[in-house]
Write a protein that holds these residues in place. Sequence first.
Motif, PDB file in Angstrom:
ATOM      1  N   LYS A 106       8.608  -4.715  -9.606  1.00  0.00           N
ATOM      2  CA  LYS A 106       8.641  -3.278  -9.880  1.00  0.00           C
ATOM      3  C   LYS A 106       7.204  -2.797 -10.071  1.00  0.00           C
ATOM      4  O   LYS A 106       6.469  -3.344 -10.895  1.00  0.00           O
ATOM      5  CB  LYS A 106       9.476  -2.996 -11.131  1.00  0.00           C
ATOM      6  N   PRO A 107       6.792  -1.770  -9.324  1.00  0.00           N
ATOM      7  CA  PRO A 107       5.405  -1.307  -9.403  1.00  0.00           C
ATOM      8  C   PRO A 107       5.092  -0.578 -10.694  1.00  0.00           C
ATOM      9  O   PRO A 107       5.934   0.131 -11.248  1.00  0.00           O
ATOM     10  CB  PRO A 107       5.295  -0.366  -8.199  1.00  0.00           C
ATOM     11  N   ASP A 136       2.614   2.268 -12.658  1.00  0.00           N
ATOM     12  CA  ASP A 136       2.201   3.611 -12.234  1.00  0.00           C
ATOM     13  C   ASP A 136       0.985   3.543 -11.315  1.00  0.00           C
ATOM     14  O   ASP A 136       0.912   4.252 -10.298  1.00  0.00           O
ATOM     15  CB  ASP A 136       1.884   4.476 -13.455  1.00  0.00           C
ATOM     16  N   SER A 161       2.048   2.242  -7.909  1.00  0.00           N
ATOM     17  CA  SER A 161       2.770   3.278  -7.168  1.00  0.00           C
ATOM     18  C   SER A 161       1.806   4.296  -6.585  1.00  0.00           C
ATOM     19  O   SER A 161       1.978   4.770  -5.453  1.00  0.00           O
ATOM     20  CB  SER A 161       3.782   3.977  -8.087  1.00  0.00           C
ATOM     21  N   GLU A 162       0.793   4.639  -7.344  1.00  0.00           N
ATOM     22  CA  GLU A 162      -0.215   5.598  -6.887  1.00  0.00           C
ATOM     23  C   GLU A 162      -0.954   5.060  -5.664  1.00  0.00           C
ATOM     24  O   GLU A 162      -1.182   5.791  -4.687  1.00  0.00           O
ATOM     25  CB  GLU A 162      -1.207   5.890  -8.012  1.00  0.00           C
TER      26      GLU A 162
END
Length: 227
Positions: free
Chosen positions: A22-23, A25, A28-29
């Motif tokens: 799971k990435p 923050d 994800s950016e």
Amino acid sequence: MTRLVPLALLLIAPLLSAADLKPTDSESELIALVEKKGGTAKLAGDLDADSRVSATFDKADDTLLLALVKHPCLGALDLRAASKVTAQGFTTLKELPNLQRLYLGGTLTTEEATAVGSLRPLQMLVLAGCKLTDAEVAKFAKLKNLKALDLMDTAVTDKGMDSLLALAKLEELNLSGTRVTDAGAKKLLALDGLKLLQLNNTKVSAAAVGAMEDELKASKRGLKILR
């Protein structure tokens, strides 16, 4: 002919599937930026925890790399299909403190090789099929953390092996399709940590490999040689 073994840090821990990751923050950016710039990105469970993003670009230039270096969670970068990156762009990558893997293609000039050779965190460098010579390989001697190097189908010769002897942490080396001969291959026995040496489609003879294997057996070393 012996089938080539993919060059890929064979001794790492079993990989986590992308679905298990799971990435954060920041990851994800970065993934969003890569996709916006026309690339693809994923999390790789075999990269360090603080740099799990692996990005691939078919098109890239120095401006793109300048944007990427603002994201220290980038751990692997594949530019094999990109041809517009210059030495200035590669030098910019020094700002990535956790870049572990770099994949390049096309022609690598001496100036560009010098810039790549300054990327000290690199653990894997894949240059299969690149247009480069011993002069460029000499620029990689300062990559003291390098564990895997792929020089398959390049113009590297026995002279280039002298430069590789500086890579004390090297575990995997692919010289298949190069111009290395018996003399150059024998030099590599000085790399005590080497575990896999690929010599398919070279001028290295079966007799030379046999002699090397006898020496390895006598010293109880676990180096595997493929020819």
